[in-house]
Design a protein around this motif. Structure first.
Motif, PDB file in Angstrom:
ATOM      1  N   GLY A  50       0.796  -1.230   0.000  1.00  0.00           N
ATOM      2  CA  GLY A  50       0.000   0.000   0.000  1.00  0.00           C
ATOM      3  C   GLY A  50       0.826   1.275   0.000  1.00  0.00           C
ATOM      4  O   GLY A  50       0.532   2.192  -0.751  1.00  0.00           O
ATOM      5  N   VAL A  95      -4.047  -1.071   3.874  1.00  0.00           N
ATOM      6  CA  VAL A  95      -3.924  -1.854   2.643  1.00  0.00           C
ATOM      7  C   VAL A  95      -3.186  -3.158   2.932  1.00  0.00           C
ATOM      8  O   VAL A  95      -2.091  -3.149   3.500  1.00  0.00           O
ATOM      9  CB  VAL A  95      -3.148  -1.069   1.554  1.00  0.00           C
ATOM     10  N   ASP A 126      -8.358  -2.092   2.374  1.00  0.00           N
ATOM     11  CA  ASP A 126      -8.351  -2.376   0.934  1.00  0.00           C
ATOM     12  C   ASP A 126      -7.553  -3.667   0.771  1.00  0.00           C
ATOM     13  O   ASP A 126      -6.359  -3.706   1.092  1.00  0.00           O
ATOM     14  CB  ASP A 126      -7.647  -1.217   0.203  1.00  0.00           C
ATOM     15  N   SER A 163      -9.743   3.151  -4.717  1.00  0.00           N
ATOM     16  CA  SER A 163      -8.804   3.264  -3.590  1.00  0.00           C
ATOM     17  C   SER A 163      -8.609   4.728  -3.212  1.00  0.00           C
ATOM     18  O   SER A 163      -8.598   5.077  -2.019  1.00  0.00           O
ATOM     19  CB  SER A 163      -7.439   2.649  -3.945  1.00  0.00           C
TER      20      SER A 163
END
Ligand code: NAD
Ligand code: USQ
Length: 401
Positions: free
Chosen positions: A158, A289, A205, A189
């Motif tokens: 991420g 993430v 995410d 995102s």
């Protein structure tokens, strides 16, 4: 805990809903059946027959005694989304409900626009509903490893720490997606990260790799609980396609040189990762993430593995319909889910044998013409909307709208 699974009629959403229901969560599913519509539009079908969502839910109650609440509607319709979130009152929303095929998004302008409107607007409506109704809902969003592309440096989870002209910051990892579908995930995102920053929402995410497999402990309890198994060149993902091609006695279609390397995971690990993310939520205001895959393979390596498992199979290298690197460096971090306790199912002979058995049991349902790719990324004429639909495209459908 109450969990709403959006896209609950799909390949991954349905088995995830069953897994969470069996684990003791109160589960609701939502879907607009767009995926079934794409099949009608393209003239293809899941290799394994799938029951209607109504029958699936009824069957799950018969088998498990657990009720799954059903919401039929479109995430691009804001009133539907708002009413559903207000009525179900979820603690967590798992969002699978998007058009997820890269080739489908590259058919022509209409399909590109449909994909981005469906995915980006659906997610935006959801973000507004969460902010209006209960900002503490944890949004677990399915993203994709393809958001990063294939850079010539290691991919982080991420974020990357960058020192530039003497100053240092931790910034989102650069994105180089390879299709209008993958781009839609990048847009999502950014929108979700912004809502976490601006409104204090909380989200994870899950940048998922390519999923393979068809059976989960719950879907095998009854034939009406089966999830879909796609093999056509638009919706079939590469390992599932190779196994089904082998079962049909057809050559395995490696695009180009076959050095395209990606992260992969077993469908059972999708369920485990989603549950881990739910059990360990992001903090308010946090956009977290995770890179959700367990192993990396090149397409050529996968074809070799399938050939070994299904003796007698052959490999054919065909012109790559996509614009992508066919040989490249690929190393991506994926430790955060392992740190939370993920125990992965790695790709082995047993799984390949199981997939081959499923494929052989349904071999008479294979439509051979669906195996060949027909959607090209690069256009050779001035008409950029030129990808011809396959000849079997005869049935009525309202996609793309
Ligand atoms: P799928 O197409 O089988 O399921 C998606 C479901 O969402 C379908 O049932 C579809 O009808 C529904 N849907 C789509 N748009 C909707 C809308 N506007 N409103 C309501 N429902 C809608 O896809 P899948 O393979 O289960 O993938 C699920 C998610 O996981 C997707 O977001 C995809 O991007 C992501 N993902 C999938 C893979 C994979 O290998 N399958 C890998 C990485 C990420
Ligand atoms: N490929 C072949 N032969 C085939 C099919 C595919 O060589 O017959 C190659 C493709 O060119 C590509 C790779 O295999 O390099 C993967 O293709 P794919 O269709 O299996 O996967 P992709 O298009 O990337 O999309 C799938 C899912 C998508 C998800 C993504 C995860 O459809 O929803 O986001 O995997 S990832 O790849 O990590 O972005």
């Amino acid at each position: 805990m109450r969990i709403l699974v959006l896209g609950g009629d799909g390949y991954l959403g349905w088995p995830t809903a069953l897994h969470l229901s069996r684990a003791g969560y109160e589960v609701g599913v939502a879907d607009n059946f767009a995926r079934r519509g794409y099949d009608l539009e393209m003239g293809v079908d899941s290799l394994v027959p799938i029951a209607s969502l109504h029958r699936r839910v009824e069957c799950w109650e018969e088998v498990s005694g657990n009720r799954i609440e059903m919401y039929i509607g479109d995430l691009t319709e804001d009133e539907f989304v708002h009413d559903m979130v207000a009525r179900f009152r979820p603690d967590t929303i798992v969002h699978f409900a998007e058009q997820r095929s890269a080739p489908y998004s590259m058919v022509d302008r209409k399909h590109a626009v449909y994909t981005q409107v469906n995915n980006v607007v659906g997610t935006l409506n959801l973000l507004y509903a969460i902010a209006d109704i209960n900002p503490s809902i944890h949004l677990v969003k399915l993203g994709t490893m393809g958001e990063y592309g294939t850079p010539n440096i290691d991919i982080e989870e991420g974020y990357i720490e960058i020192t530039h002209r003497g100053r240092t910051d931790v910034l989102p990892f650069p994105k180089q997606p390879g299709s209008f579908y993958h781009l839609s995930k990048v847009h999502d995102s950014h929108n979700i990260a912004f809502c976490c920053r601006a409104w204090g929402l909380r989200s994870t995410d899950l940048n998922q790799g390519i999923v393979y497999g068809q059976s989960t402990p719950e879907t095998t309890l009854h034939p009406d609980l089966a999830t879909r198994f796609d093999y056509d060149a638009v919706f079939g993902t590469v390992l599932n396609r190779f196994v089904i091609q082998a079962a049909a006695g057809e050559p395995l279609t490696v695009y180009g040189k076959g050095g395209q390397t990606r992260g992969f995971l077993d469908i059972r690990d999708t369920l485990a990762c989603v549950e881990l993310a739910i059990r360990h939520p992001a903090d308010p205001g946090e956009f977290r993430v995770f890179n959700q895959f367990t192993e990396t393979f090149s397409v050529g390596e996968l074809a070799e593995k399938v050939c070994q498992a299904a003796s007698g199979s052959t490999i054919v290298h065909i012109d790559d319909p996509r614009v992508e690197m066919q040989e490249h460096y690929y190393r991506a971090a994926h430790t955060k889910l392992l740190d939370l306790g993920l125990l992965p199912f790695l790709l082995g002979d047993e799984l390949l044998a199981d997939l081959l058995a499923i494929s052989r049991a349904h071999v008479d349902r294979i439509e051979l013409s669906a195996l060949q790719p027909h959607v090209m990324w690069r256009t050779t004429s001035s008409d950029i909307s030129r990808n011809p639909m396959p000849e079997r495209d005869s049935t009525a459908s309202d996609h793309p709208r």
